[in-house]
Design an enzyme around this catalytic site. Sequence first.
Site, PDB file in Angstrom:
ATOM      1  CD  GLU B  51      53.329  50.614  15.973  1.00 49.88           C
ATOM      2  OE1 GLU B  51      53.447  51.832  16.102  1.00 49.88           O
ATOM      3  OE2 GLU B  51      54.124  49.804  16.472  1.00 49.88           O
ATOM      4  CG  ASP B  62      56.313  59.625  15.695  1.00 48.54           C
ATOM      5  OD1 ASP B  62      56.869  58.519  15.821  1.00 48.54           O
ATOM      6  OD2 ASP B  62      55.074  59.772  15.691  1.00 48.54           O
TER       7      ASP B  62
END
Lengths: 391, 262
Positions: B51, B62
């Site tokens: 990824e 995040d």
Amino acid sequence: MSIMGMPSASGRFGEFGGRFVPESLIPACFKLEEAFGEAWADREFTDEYRRILSEYGGRPTPVTELRRFSEQFGIRVFLKREDLAHTGSHKINNVIGQALLTKRMGKTRMIAETGAGQHGVATATAAALLGLDCVIYMGEVDVARQALNVFRMKLLGASVVTVTSGSRTLKDAINEAMREWVASVETTHYCIGSVMGPHPYPFMVREFQRIIGDEAVVQTRGILNGGVPDYVVACVGGGSNAAGTFAGFVDTSAKLVGVEPEGGAAITRGIPGIVHGMRSNLLQDDVGQVLEAYSISAGLDYPGVGPEHSYLSSIGRASYVTAGDDEVLNALQVLSRLEGVIPALEPAHAVAYVIREAGKAIPLGSSVLITMSGRGDKDAESVARILGETS
Amino acid sequence: MAAESLGDLERALRDKKNSGNKLLVPYLTAGLGNWVEALHAVIDAGADAVEVGIPFSDPIMDGPIIQEASQKALEAGATPAGILSELRRSSFAVPIAIMTYYNIVHHAGHDRFAKELADCGVSGSIIPDLQLDEAGEWMVSARENGVDNVMMAAPSSSPERLRRLADNSRGFVYGIGLMGVTGVRNSLADSASEIARRLKEYTDKPVLVGVGVSTTEQAVQVSRIADGVIVGSALVQRLLAGGGPQGAFDLMRQFRNALDAG
Ligand SMILES: Cc1ncc(COP(=O)(O)O)c(C=O)c1O
């Protein structure tokens, strides 16, 4: 059917709005949508909301005619006095609604972002009133320039988290609050401070703020022998005081004007994009990175804007203009001296536009309602510093 | 599902899964230091797909580690086009999926972005702020260009949503291991194995768990139920600390060995 009615099932105003958040938050958005829908149709809830805003919040706020100011500029100007509401700005209308909803959903904690600190103070106030835990996220830059409000939040029993990522202003405070919400969504309601975020927030916050416009339309009809002002002007950060004001006038003949800061003019200079859960106009670079806004007023320092404003602009029902720092500082002083009202820097943008355009875009003799969204105490120190430096 | 409709990402991961192996998919932020070498290194270490994060200014899914990596990459001048052209220049032994936020895709335009991904040999996309109800247009563009769009499923998702997410996901199904954002955690949340178990009721696609899988023990533990793991923050942390491609290789080799030993 009002032009500012319900959004579509997917939370769209035209092509704007929606729900662009991580899957983890989707159930909470659904639950909130349902809870708000039920509460807003429940007489007991709306009575309680209105009772608190009147007994505690100081509503209805008056409409003040500005006689000396009007005479100087050749137009007839009124202020809708949200600066006189409890905590010193319109933000109280929204947070009382959301705090009541938090309790109704069985949650015990509210988190919120804040830029100028007004929404943080309002949220901390509502949390204190209703016995909820409260954590406020605020960018490091804003913590420095709005020190008084940081102290007020702490006095009110809230914790204030200083956000040091990205531009360290409102945009990053929202990012951090969303991240925290993902981790605490079971017990915690995210009390968003403007008509932004994923559906149902833009709709819900506008409904909690429409009390501004609903009162003002009745008040101005009283003054204007049944008429409405030719112009209704409000500043636009995320757009909640403007949306709440416009909601009362959108189906009348009044021309609606939203005033953005020159350095954070999402509608005037942005293009559609996605941030903070919504599709709306957004300041972004040539690959789609979100740009940092710049404004003298922390409360307007935001690169996006509520989706309903993008919609009202796209259909031409409201127009959006900008005001720059210098004319805003001037407007703040003019209003203070002529009328004894010290405005916050945010609504000083609306005043600046009216001063600039009186006799131009706003013909002489027009009637104008400006939403005075908050009082200037919070900005006094930074304005003093700027004026001391520049004069 | 008919075999010919499978994209490269899903075919590779299904093959590996069907041969009885657990899947290892590292995440790294593109544009950070010598990331292309790090990418080759994690593949050499035994990754089954990678990824590759295209950094975004406002990464709401995040935590601090990937935020820092994204900010550093952006400050170093990383752009989507620059990253994709680097990918085009190399060839990789395993499928590459990009991970980014929706504004990057929206800004480029769905069809244009999907074509660009395909041109650069990217076979998957993961867009955490593009949930199922908003993903329709992108799913069409991605599918038409042979890009598998991976849907993320959360511990909070209802059974009915899990079924729809699993049905619409391509490549694999991404189970979010905990209610929170990416980051290194000391212990595996109970929700990690639980989301894998729940997803497996609805699909025979590979089910990978990411977010909060930071150690080899955690990876082995969750892979008793899941088909494998996505390891992001632990790897990015090592890269931020200056571990370089060798550090990335060593860390991923540990995960590979642990998963193979079971
Ligand atoms: C007094 C005042 N007016 C306006 C704003 C801008 O918010 P909105 O555009 O949502 O009304 C703020 C935000 O902090 C504020 O404090």
